[in-house]
Design an enzyme around this catalytic site. Structure first.
Site, PDB file in Angstrom:
ATOM      1  N   GLU A 157       0.818  -1.211   0.000  1.00  0.00           N
ATOM      2  CA  GLU A 157       0.000   0.000   0.000  1.00  0.00           C
ATOM      3  C   GLU A 157       0.854   1.265   0.000  1.00  0.00           C
ATOM      4  O   GLU A 157       1.689   1.467   0.882  1.00  0.00           O
ATOM      5  CB  GLU A 157      -0.926   0.018   1.220  1.00  0.00           C
ATOM      6  CG  GLU A 157      -1.883   1.203   1.224  1.00  0.00           C
ATOM      7  CD  GLU A 157      -2.823   1.170   2.402  1.00  0.00           C
ATOM      8  OE1 GLU A 157      -2.531   0.467   3.398  1.00  0.00           O
ATOM      9  OE2 GLU A 157      -3.869   1.835   2.336  1.00  0.00           O
ATOM     10  N   HIS A 183       0.574   4.940   0.656  1.00  0.00           N
ATOM     11  CA  HIS A 183      -0.368   5.687   1.498  1.00  0.00           C
ATOM     12  C   HIS A 183       0.330   6.948   1.984  1.00  0.00           C
ATOM     13  O   HIS A 183       1.540   6.932   2.214  1.00  0.00           O
ATOM     14  CB  HIS A 183      -0.729   4.772   2.693  1.00  0.00           C
ATOM     15  CG  HIS A 183      -1.752   5.267   3.628  1.00  0.00           C
ATOM     16  ND1 HIS A 183      -1.536   6.294   4.513  1.00  0.00           N
ATOM     17  CD2 HIS A 183      -3.030   4.860   3.840  1.00  0.00           C
ATOM     18  CE1 HIS A 183      -2.624   6.489   5.227  1.00  0.00           C
ATOM     19  NE2 HIS A 183      -3.545   5.644   4.834  1.00  0.00           N
ATOM     20  N   ASP A 194      -3.361   4.140  -2.742  1.00  0.00           N
ATOM     21  CA  ASP A 194      -4.346   4.735  -1.831  1.00  0.00           C
ATOM     22  C   ASP A 194      -4.494   6.210  -2.177  1.00  0.00           C
ATOM     23  O   ASP A 194      -3.518   6.976  -2.134  1.00  0.00           O
ATOM     24  CB  ASP A 194      -3.881   4.564  -0.378  1.00  0.00           C
ATOM     25  CG  ASP A 194      -4.937   5.007   0.618  1.00  0.00           C
ATOM     26  OD1 ASP A 194      -5.398   4.155   1.406  1.00  0.00           O
ATOM     27  OD2 ASP A 194      -5.305   6.204   0.615  1.00  0.00           O
ATOM     28  N   HIS A 201      -7.207   1.684  -3.274  1.00  0.00           N
ATOM     29  CA  HIS A 201      -8.061   2.139  -2.183  1.00  0.00           C
ATOM     30  C   HIS A 201      -8.657   3.480  -2.590  1.00  0.00           C
ATOM     31  O   HIS A 201      -7.937   4.484  -2.683  1.00  0.00           O
ATOM     32  CB  HIS A 201      -7.248   2.311  -0.891  1.00  0.00           C
ATOM     33  CG  HIS A 201      -7.007   1.034  -0.168  1.00  0.00           C
ATOM     34  ND1 HIS A 201      -6.130   0.918   0.883  1.00  0.00           N
ATOM     35  CD2 HIS A 201      -7.560  -0.198  -0.334  1.00  0.00           C
ATOM     36  CE1 HIS A 201      -6.143  -0.330   1.317  1.00  0.00           C
ATOM     37  NE2 HIS A 201      -7.004  -1.018   0.599  1.00  0.00           N
TER      38      HIS A 201
END
Length: 367
Positions: A146, A148, A178, A276
């Site tokens: 991820e 992020h 994300d 995401h």
């Protein structure tokens, strides 16, 4: 010329954490609610928060019931979020072998439950990801690290991972993008939450001004710059007589609202396996005021992305006055509208989603 992508609509149960923790729904009830609301077909689950006894005590009886339920309600498992808790020992960090085994157990559960992707976290180094590749191959699970906020697609850590992926040339290593990394404004719903906690309008004006300044400067490309920005929020709160809000400002202002330009995603786009669809609220015009959802969907479509987008509503942390299900409904409507505007469509049919996801990933979707 790249063909237009057909992203798969989906949601992560993380979006409903407040309702889940309040025991308004158990896991079965929440999955049924997601299906009934039409938030799928993509379903993402957070291992440690959603699955009792994860990963050691997820037995075959539970696995069978979970897979039967998902099939019954017509959802498609997309990603199981697994953790990299290297600091769970009191005396030291995990060593290499302990980390691999810790991750192996979680990845195994992802495979048993039918998830084709395990979302792993940014603390894994290129060496660690290379060590986990045999685990991914053993269980047929894609590891999607991820990206992020406070990091982003052009961050030094992410580029180092991308370069290792390119060297290893395995379709089982990729990224989860994300949208919190590419935010364009401080979330109004969070400002309202601070207002309800007694923050003055002058303080909130300064918070927004500080964040806008960081946005204008561009994203932090090193952890040192990230730390300096975190400290700036703490100092601002202290100077305004609200030191109790300083850490909160810093966590949200740097850890949730990443100010990177959208084109930073292009650095890693070929390796994006999952997305995401991070957002924080929907305004009175039916739009997300701080996340450029329309532009992000267009970028994915135009770059041929046909994986899942899990709507990830993170405003639940502070927003206790609005219905998260209504908010998710609004954000997914924007996604569908944006995909249509880009000349494509979000996939909402389970069978079609499974077929497209099988083509997007190296391993078939089993659930």
């Amino acid at each position: 010329m790249t063909s237009l992508g057909t992203p798969i609509q989906g949601v992560t149960l993380y979006s409903f954490t407040r309702a889940f923790h309040a025991r308004q729904y158990d896991l079965d009830g929440l999955i049924r609610k997601v299906a009934a609301e039409g938030f799928g077909p993509g379903l993402e689950v957070i291992g440690f928060s959603s699955l009792r006894g994860f990963p050691d005590r997820v037995d075959d009886t539970f696995v069978g019931k979970f897979r039967d339920l998902v099939a019954e309600v017509g959802l498609v498992p997309t990603s199981l979020a697994v953790n990299v808790d290297t600091g769970i020992r009191r005396d030291r960090l995990m060593n290499h072998d302990e980390l691999v085994e810790y991750m192996r157990k979680q990845i195994e559960v992802a495979a048993r439950l039918g998830f084709p992707i395990a979302r792993v976290q940014i603390s894994l180094t290129p060496d660690a990801m290379e060590s986990l590749l045999p685990v991914a191959e053993k269980y047929g699970v894609t590891l999607a690290l991820e990206v992020h906020a406070d990091q982003h697609g052009a961050h030094e850590r992410v580029l180092a991972l991308r370069d290792r992926y390119e060297k290893l040339d395995s379709p089982l290593l990729g990224f989860t993008a994300d949208w919190g990394a590419t935010v364009t404004g401080f979330a109004p719903s969070l400002l309202e939450a601070y207002r309800r906690r007694g923050a003055s309008e002058e303080l909130l004006r300064q918070v927004v001004e500080l964040w806008n300044g960081f946005y204008a400067e561009g994203p932090p490309n090193t952890q040192k710059v990230h730390g300096e920005r975190f400290g700036a929020f703490i100092g601002l709160a202290a100077r305004n007589g609200r030191p109790d809000l300083g850490i909160d400002f810093g966590i949200n202002g740097t850890g949730l609202f990443g100010p990177a330009p959208l084109d930073t995603w292009l650095e890693i786009m070929p390796w994006v396996r999952h997305v995401h669809g991070k957002f924080f609220g929907i305004d009175e015009n039916g739009e997300e005021p701080s996340v450029p959802v329309r532009d992000l969907v267009r970028q994915l479509v135009e770059n041929g992305y046909s994986g899942a987008i899990s709507s990830e509503y993170e405003g639940w942390h502070w927003n206790n006055w609005q219905d998260p299900f209504e908010i998710i409904r609004g954000e997914q409507a924007i996604q569908r509208s944006a995909a249509a505007d880009a000349g494509s469509a979000m996939i909402t049919d389970a069978a079609e989603a499974r077929r497209i996801l099988n083509n997007h990933l190296a391993q078939p979707v089993r659930g």
